[in-house]
Motif scaffolding. Structure first.
Motif, PDB file in Angstrom:
ATOM      1  N   LEU A 183      -3.824 -12.070  64.034  1.00 52.38           N
ATOM      2  CA  LEU A 183      -4.383 -12.287  62.697  1.00 52.38           C
ATOM      3  C   LEU A 183      -5.108 -13.626  62.544  1.00 52.38           C
ATOM      4  CD1 LEU A 183      -1.434 -10.886  60.515  1.00 52.38           C
ATOM      5  CD2 LEU A 183      -3.634  -9.790  60.993  1.00 52.38           C
ATOM      6  N   THR A 184      -4.781 -14.620  63.362  1.00 55.04           N
ATOM      7  CA  THR A 184      -5.370 -15.951  63.211  1.00 55.04           C
ATOM      8  C   THR A 184      -6.902 -15.930  63.259  1.00 55.04           C
ATOM      9  OG1 THR A 184      -3.387 -17.021  64.073  1.00 55.04           O
ATOM     10  CG2 THR A 184      -5.456 -18.278  64.181  1.00 55.04           C
ATOM     11  N   PRO A 185      -7.534 -15.158  64.198  1.00 47.93           N
ATOM     12  CA  PRO A 185      -9.016 -15.158  64.218  1.00 47.93           C
ATOM     13  C   PRO A 185      -9.634 -14.673  62.919  1.00 47.93           C
ATOM     14  CG  PRO A 185      -8.136 -14.295  66.280  1.00 47.93           C
ATOM     15  CD  PRO A 185      -6.985 -14.425  65.343  1.00 47.93           C
ATOM     16  N   ILE A 186      -8.890 -13.907  62.140  1.00 52.73           N
ATOM     17  CA  ILE A 186      -9.431 -13.391  60.876  1.00 52.73           C
ATOM     18  C   ILE A 186      -9.809 -14.549  59.962  1.00 52.73           C
ATOM     19  CG2 ILE A 186      -8.840 -12.086  58.774  1.00 52.73           C
ATOM     20  CD1 ILE A 186      -9.251 -10.300  61.146  1.00 52.73           C
ATOM     21  N   PHE A 187      -9.006 -15.612  59.971  1.00 49.05           N
ATOM     22  CA  PHE A 187      -9.270 -16.727  59.064  1.00 49.05           C
ATOM     23  C   PHE A 187     -10.501 -17.540  59.491  1.00 49.05           C
ATOM     24  CE2 PHE A 187      -4.668 -15.944  58.715  1.00 49.05           C
ATOM     25  CZ  PHE A 187      -4.601 -15.661  57.366  1.00 49.05           C
ATOM     26  N   ASP A 188     -11.019 -17.207  60.693  1.00 46.32           N
ATOM     27  CA  ASP A 188     -12.273 -17.856  61.141  1.00 46.32           C
ATOM     28  C   ASP A 188     -13.445 -16.891  61.030  1.00 46.32           C
ATOM     29  OD1 ASP A 188     -10.991 -20.259  61.798  1.00 46.32           O
ATOM     30  OD2 ASP A 188     -10.315 -19.408  63.720  1.00 46.32           O
ATOM     31  N   GLY A 189     -13.254 -15.776  60.272  1.00 48.20           N
ATOM     32  CA  GLY A 189     -14.326 -14.790  60.105  1.00 48.20           C
ATOM     33  C   GLY A 189     -14.427 -13.830  61.254  1.00 48.20           C
ATOM     34  N   GLY A 190     -13.368 -13.712  62.057  1.00 47.72           N
ATOM     35  CA  GLY A 190     -13.360 -12.815  63.203  1.00 47.72           C
ATOM     36  C   GLY A 190     -13.414 -11.336  62.802  1.00 47.72           C
ATOM     37  N   PRO A 191     -13.532 -10.413  63.823  1.00 51.18           N
ATOM     38  CA  PRO A 191     -13.648  -8.971  63.543  1.00 51.18           C
ATOM     39  C   PRO A 191     -12.350  -8.414  62.963  1.00 51.18           C
ATOM     40  CG  PRO A 191     -13.344  -9.332  65.881  1.00 51.18           C
ATOM     41  CD  PRO A 191     -13.524 -10.697  65.270  1.00 51.18           C
ATOM     42  N   PRO A 192     -12.464  -7.245  62.299  1.00 55.79           N
ATOM     43  CA  PRO A 192     -11.269  -6.617  61.706  1.00 55.79           C
ATOM     44  C   PRO A 192     -10.229  -6.270  62.778  1.00 55.79           C
ATOM     45  CG  PRO A 192     -13.266  -5.643  60.830  1.00 55.79           C
ATOM     46  CD  PRO A 192     -13.699  -6.502  61.991  1.00 55.79           C
ATOM     47  N   VAL A 193      -8.989  -6.271  62.357  1.00 58.04           N
ATOM     48  CA  VAL A 193      -7.865  -5.883  63.222  1.00 58.04           C
ATOM     49  C   VAL A 193      -7.246  -4.619  62.649  1.00 58.04           C
ATOM     50  CG1 VAL A 193      -5.615  -6.547  64.145  1.00 58.04           C
ATOM     51  CG2 VAL A 193      -7.426  -8.275  63.869  1.00 58.04           C
ATOM     52  N   VAL A 194      -7.006  -3.621  63.549  1.00 59.86           N
ATOM     53  CA  VAL A 194      -6.439  -2.332  63.115  1.00 59.86           C
ATOM     54  C   VAL A 194      -5.030  -2.181  63.665  1.00 59.86           C
ATOM     55  CG1 VAL A 194      -6.656   0.179  63.189  1.00 59.86           C
ATOM     56  CG2 VAL A 194      -8.712  -1.272  62.986  1.00 59.86           C
ATOM     57  N   PHE A 195      -4.116  -1.842  62.791  1.00 59.80           N
ATOM     58  CA  PHE A 195      -2.752  -1.523  63.186  1.00 59.80           C
ATOM     59  C   PHE A 195      -2.550  -0.010  62.965  1.00 59.80           C
ATOM     60  CE2 PHE A 195      -2.639  -5.977  62.028  1.00 59.80           C
ATOM     61  CZ  PHE A 195      -1.922  -6.542  63.066  1.00 59.80           C
ATOM     62  N   SER A 196      -2.640   0.769  64.043  1.00 63.48           N
ATOM     63  CA  SER A 196      -2.574   2.228  63.952  1.00 63.48           C
ATOM     64  C   SER A 196      -1.117   2.697  63.816  1.00 63.48           C
ATOM     65  CB  SER A 196      -3.196   2.858  65.198  1.00 63.48           C
ATOM     66  OG  SER A 196      -2.959   4.250  65.227  1.00 63.48           O
ATOM     67  N   ALA A 197      -0.940   3.785  63.079  1.00 58.67           N
ATOM     68  CA  ALA A 197       0.408   4.328  62.872  1.00 58.67           C
ATOM     69  C   ALA A 197       1.008   4.864  64.159  1.00 58.67           C
ATOM     70  CB  ALA A 197       0.364   5.452  61.829  1.00 58.67           C
ATOM     71  N   GLN A 198       0.159   5.239  65.171  1.00 58.28           N
ATOM     72  CA  GLN A 198       0.686   5.741  66.426  1.00 58.28           C
ATOM     73  C   GLN A 198       1.383   4.632  67.223  1.00 58.28           C
ATOM     74  OE1 GLN A 198      -2.213   6.675  65.259  1.00 58.28           O
ATOM     75  NE2 GLN A 198      -2.367   8.920  65.413  1.00 58.28           N
ATOM     76  N   ILE A 199       0.898   3.363  67.056  1.00 56.85           N
ATOM     77  CA  ILE A 199       1.477   2.244  67.803  1.00 56.85           C
ATOM     78  C   ILE A 199       2.431   1.453  66.923  1.00 56.85           C
ATOM     79  CG2 ILE A 199       0.948   0.121  69.071  1.00 56.85           C
ATOM     80  CD1 ILE A 199      -1.772   1.367  69.749  1.00 56.85           C
ATOM     81  N   HIS A 200       1.962   1.116  65.731  1.00 57.38           N
ATOM     82  CA  HIS A 200       2.788   0.392  64.759  1.00 57.38           C
ATOM     83  C   HIS A 200       3.145   1.389  63.656  1.00 57.38           C
ATOM     84  CE1 HIS A 200       1.503  -3.470  66.560  1.00 57.38           C
ATOM     85  NE2 HIS A 200       0.347  -2.842  66.724  1.00 57.38           N
ATOM     86  N   ARG A 201       4.390   1.850  63.630  1.00 61.61           N
ATOM     87  CA  ARG A 201       4.803   2.818  62.609  1.00 61.61           C
ATOM     88  C   ARG A 201       4.437   2.313  61.220  1.00 61.61           C
ATOM     89  NH1 ARG A 201       6.044   8.079  61.312  1.00 61.61           N
ATOM     90  NH2 ARG A 201       7.416   8.094  59.489  1.00 61.61           N
ATOM     91  N   TYR A 202       4.685   1.013  60.980  1.00 56.75           N
ATOM     92  CA  TYR A 202       4.291   0.397  59.711  1.00 56.75           C
ATOM     93  C   TYR A 202       4.152  -1.099  59.931  1.00 56.75           C
ATOM     94  CZ  TYR A 202       9.350  -0.404  59.616  1.00 56.75           C
ATOM     95  OH  TYR A 202      10.617  -0.768  59.943  1.00 56.75           O
ATOM     96  N   ILE A 203       3.363  -1.741  59.064  1.00 57.84           N
ATOM     97  CA  ILE A 203       3.219  -3.201  59.130  1.00 57.84           C
ATOM     98  C   ILE A 203       4.106  -3.871  58.089  1.00 57.84           C
ATOM     99  CG2 ILE A 203       1.238  -3.340  57.574  1.00 57.84           C
ATOM    100  CD1 ILE A 203       0.156  -5.568  59.437  1.00 57.84           C
ATOM    101  N   ILE A 204       4.312  -3.161  56.966  1.00 61.71           N
ATOM    102  CA  ILE A 204       5.267  -3.629  55.960  1.00 61.71           C
ATOM    103  C   ILE A 204       6.271  -2.500  55.716  1.00 61.71           C
ATOM    104  CG2 ILE A 204       3.587  -5.179  54.878  1.00 61.71           C
ATOM    105  CD1 ILE A 204       3.307  -3.114  52.641  1.00 61.71           C
ATOM    106  N   PRO A 205       7.534  -2.795  55.624  1.00 65.69           N
ATOM    107  CA  PRO A 205       8.540  -1.736  55.453  1.00 65.69           C
ATOM    108  C   PRO A 205       8.568  -1.192  54.026  1.00 65.69           C
ATOM    109  CG  PRO A 205       9.594  -3.882  55.468  1.00 65.69           C
ATOM    110  CD  PRO A 205       8.139  -4.141  55.722  1.00 65.69           C
ATOM    111  N   VAL A 206       8.264   0.114  53.884  1.00 65.60           N
ATOM    112  CA  VAL A 206       8.318   0.780  52.581  1.00 65.60           C
ATOM    113  C   VAL A 206       9.218   2.012  52.735  1.00 65.60           C
ATOM    114  CG1 VAL A 206       7.038   1.993  50.788  1.00 65.60           C
ATOM    115  CG2 VAL A 206       6.048  -0.020  51.912  1.00 65.60           C
ATOM    116  N   LEU A 207      10.317   2.041  52.002  1.00 64.01           N
ATOM    117  CA  LEU A 207      11.283   3.135  52.104  1.00 64.01           C
ATOM    118  C   LEU A 207      10.884   4.272  51.163  1.00 64.01           C
ATOM    119  CD1 LEU A 207      13.913   3.619  53.704  1.00 64.01           C
ATOM    120  CD2 LEU A 207      15.179   2.945  51.640  1.00 64.01           C
ATOM    121  N   ARG A 208      10.791   5.476  51.735  1.00 61.36           N
ATOM    122  CA  ARG A 208      10.428   6.667  50.947  1.00 61.36           C
ATOM    123  C   ARG A 208      11.670   7.244  50.256  1.00 61.36           C
ATOM    124  NH1 ARG A 208       5.933   9.687  52.373  1.00 61.36           N
ATOM    125  NH2 ARG A 208       7.193  11.600  52.468  1.00 61.36           N
ATOM    126  N   PRO A 209      11.485   8.134  49.277  1.00 65.91           N
ATOM    127  CA  PRO A 209      12.636   8.735  48.575  1.00 65.91           C
ATOM    128  C   PRO A 209      13.580   9.506  49.499  1.00 65.91           C
ATOM    129  CG  PRO A 209      10.624   9.085  47.319  1.00 65.91           C
ATOM    130  CD  PRO A 209      10.210   8.502  48.633  1.00 65.91           C
TER     131      PRO A 209
END
Length: 574
Positions: free
Chosen positions: A72-98
């Motif tokens: 994420l650090t390069p983002i603060f220098d205007g770097g390219p977008p970073v993608v966190f795919s659900a196939q590799i990263h199930r989630y980036i922030i934990p959200v519990l479903r019902p």
């Protein structure tokens, strides 16, 4: 104060993203939350006012671990977008479903120019892809399954062809079963379709007897079908009884190793059975019978055969139930038609039979009312006796009509040991006037065997037989009563007269309701023998007639003999 100003400026710029259905938040270079939209508030339960201006590590500490900081650090220098795919990263922030599972997320982090255009923020856009992931996984499973099926295409093709044949046979079977409402024909159709489907050595249909709960073999196929037809099995007896009792299908590869096997089948039929398939016939959650197929080869049947037989059994059960209802309806219709005919005859007989004595009563009463002064006391007594006799005859006719009606209504009659001498004595008292008037000679046995019956009804049987013997006997009438013990556990009671006898044609008409044989000689009321037959049959016996022209007639009825202990008790009482 600078961070607060930044937040307000950013809120104004990103206000359009506040209510979109995706999670959006913004971090400054020092990892402070500058924007937090409504969707994130809903997912996490953290209000905007509590999140904005707070270091992200206080909310999600894992985002400041090297795993994320390095990307994420390069983002603060205007770097390219970073993608966190659900196939590799199930989630980036934990959200519990019902349902208790964590949300699957697709996250894109892009560089967002700050309002001063001198630095960049990190814009997090989080999409809930839980359903999409599930669909993808489902498609992957389908794809894998398709690959597996493709590898075994020939086998799949054969299975489908077999299923098509089976469905065609089941369709034809259903059509055949609904083509008739005759129960026997339905049972034949069921077993014929079983033969086509499975090609078995033998098959049978067992129906539950509603009275006893036993299973009765109503139809069978195979080399020894005549042996099995009509067999009765107690509930729970054999494979058939077990299937009916539990309501479960049964697949047996080798019956010799199963203790439920009813050995009598092998002994009686001479067949050595190995494989058995039993299916309950169920209607409205009630087992009405069992469909069973058998074969002499072990392990002859498979789960596929069971899966084929069960729907056929379901169709068969409905067809059998419909046919049974139609058969019951036909029986009831026939009974009602017979009852209606009987009621018509009953009405005619009652009107005719009551008209005679009523006419005498009215005629004599009018005569006495008009000219009673002209008659002597003896003549008055004579006419009054005639009126009384006519009234008594009407009363007897009405009593017999009521008795005839009662035999229709009563089903469970208490059978008790009968003191036959007392019953016959009561009948003689009822006929005393007639016996004395025409000098009837009656011969009785010295002793009566003890039988079971219902005394009021049996008295009526004797009354009708003796009364007919007097009416249709010789001049003077000679009437003989007797009883003969039979080897079948019944006693035959009989009345013999010295009358003219009956022709075979007259004997056939004897026990039909309201039949008179000699209208010109005797004007009887025509109910007697119909009552006799109905009473005796209700008591479990039979009526009979032996007659020859000019040799008199013998009328009989049978009752079950009383057990020995009842006989001893009767002797003690006497």
């Amino acid at each position: 104060m600078g961070a607060y100003t930044e937040c307000n400026d950013l809120q104004s710029i990103l206000s359009c993203l506040d209510h979109v259905p995706i999670g959006v938040f913004v971090l400054s270079r020092d990892w402070i939350v500058l924007f937090w939209n409504w969707c994130l508030e809903e997912w996490t339960g953290i209000p905007q006012e509590e999140a904005i201006g707070v270091a992200i590590k206080e909310i999600w500490p894992h985002l400041e671990t090297p795993k994320y900081v390095n990307r994420l650090t390069p983002i603060f220098d205007g770097g390219p977008p970073v993608v966190f795919s659900a196939q590799i990263h199930r989630y980036i922030i934990p959200v519990l479903r019902p349902d208790g599972t964590f949300q699957a997320q697709h996250t894109i982090v892009s560089a967002l120019p700050a309002p001063n255009n001198q630095e960049f923020y990190a814009l997090f856009i989080i999409q809930d892809v839980t359903d999409l992931v599930a669909h993808i996984q489902g498609y992957q499973e389908i794809y894998q399954q398709t690959l597996n099926e493709t590898r075994d295409r020939q086998r799949t093709k054969e299975i489908l062809q077999r299923r098509n044949r089976e469905l065609a046979l089941l369709t034809r079977a259903s059509q055949a079963l609904t083509s008739t409402l005759d129960l026997d024909e339905v049972l034949n159709q069921v077993l014929e379709e079983v033969r086509r489907l499975l090609g078995v050595v033998a098959s049978s249909i067992w129906l539950v007897d509603s009275q006893t709960g036993e299973l009765v073999c109503r139809q069978a196929t195979g080399s020894r079908r005549e042996v099995v037809l009509g067999w009765r099995l107690a509930p729970g007896e054999g494979f058939v009884g077990w299937t009916a009792q539990t309501g479960q299908s049964l697949l047996i590869s080798d019956v010799s190793a199963d203790e439920r096997h009813f050995k009598g089948v092998d002994q009686q039929t001479g067949l050595t059975l190995k494989s058995i398939l039993s299916v309950p016939l169920r209607v409205k959650n009630k087992v009405v019978g069992v469909l069973q197929v058998v074969d002499s080869q072990p392990a002859r049947f498979s789960e596929a055969d069971l899966a084929l037989l069960e729907p056929l059994g379901a169709s068969a059960a409905i067809a059998i139930d419909n046919a049974a209802l139609i058969e019951m309806l036909r029986q009831r219709t026939a009974e009602l038609e017979a009852r209606n005919e009987e009621l018509d005859a009953f009405a005619h007989a009652a009107a005719h039979d009551l008209k005679g004595p009523l006419g005498y009563m009215v005629g004599f009463a009018k005569l006495l009312a008009q000219d009673y002064q002209k008659f002597s006391d003896e003549e008055l007594r004579h006419y009054l006796n005639l009126i009384a006799q006519s009234g008594q005859k009407m009363s007897n006719i009405i009593d017999e009509m009521l008795l005839l009606a009662s035999t229709h209504k009563l089903d469970d009659i208490p059978l008790m040991p009968l003191h036959m001498a007392s019953i016959v004595e009561s009948v003689q008292q009822r006929l005393r006037y007639t016996i004395e008037e025409i000098q009837v000679e009656i011969t009785l046995p010295d002793q009566w065997p003890l039988a079971l019956g219902y005394a009021p009804w049996v008295e009526e049987v004797w009354f009708n037989y003796i009364n007919n013997a007097i009416k249709y006997g010789g001049e003077p009438p000679r009437v003989e009563l007797g009883a003969t013990e039979q080897s079948d556990g019944y006693i035959r009671f009989w009345v013999r007269d010295n009358g003219a006898g009956l022709t075979p044609e007259e004997q056939k008409r004897l026990f039909k309701p309201f039949t008179r044989l000699d209208q010109t000689r005797i004007k009887g009321h025509g109910l007697g023998l119909s009552i006799v037959q109905r009473i005796v049959e209700k008591l479990g016996g039979e009526v009979g007639i032996e007659s020859h022209i000019d040799q008199g007639s013998t009328f009989s009825f049978t009752l079950k003999a009383a057990p020995l202990q009842a006989a001893f008790s009767e002797e003690d009482d006497t």
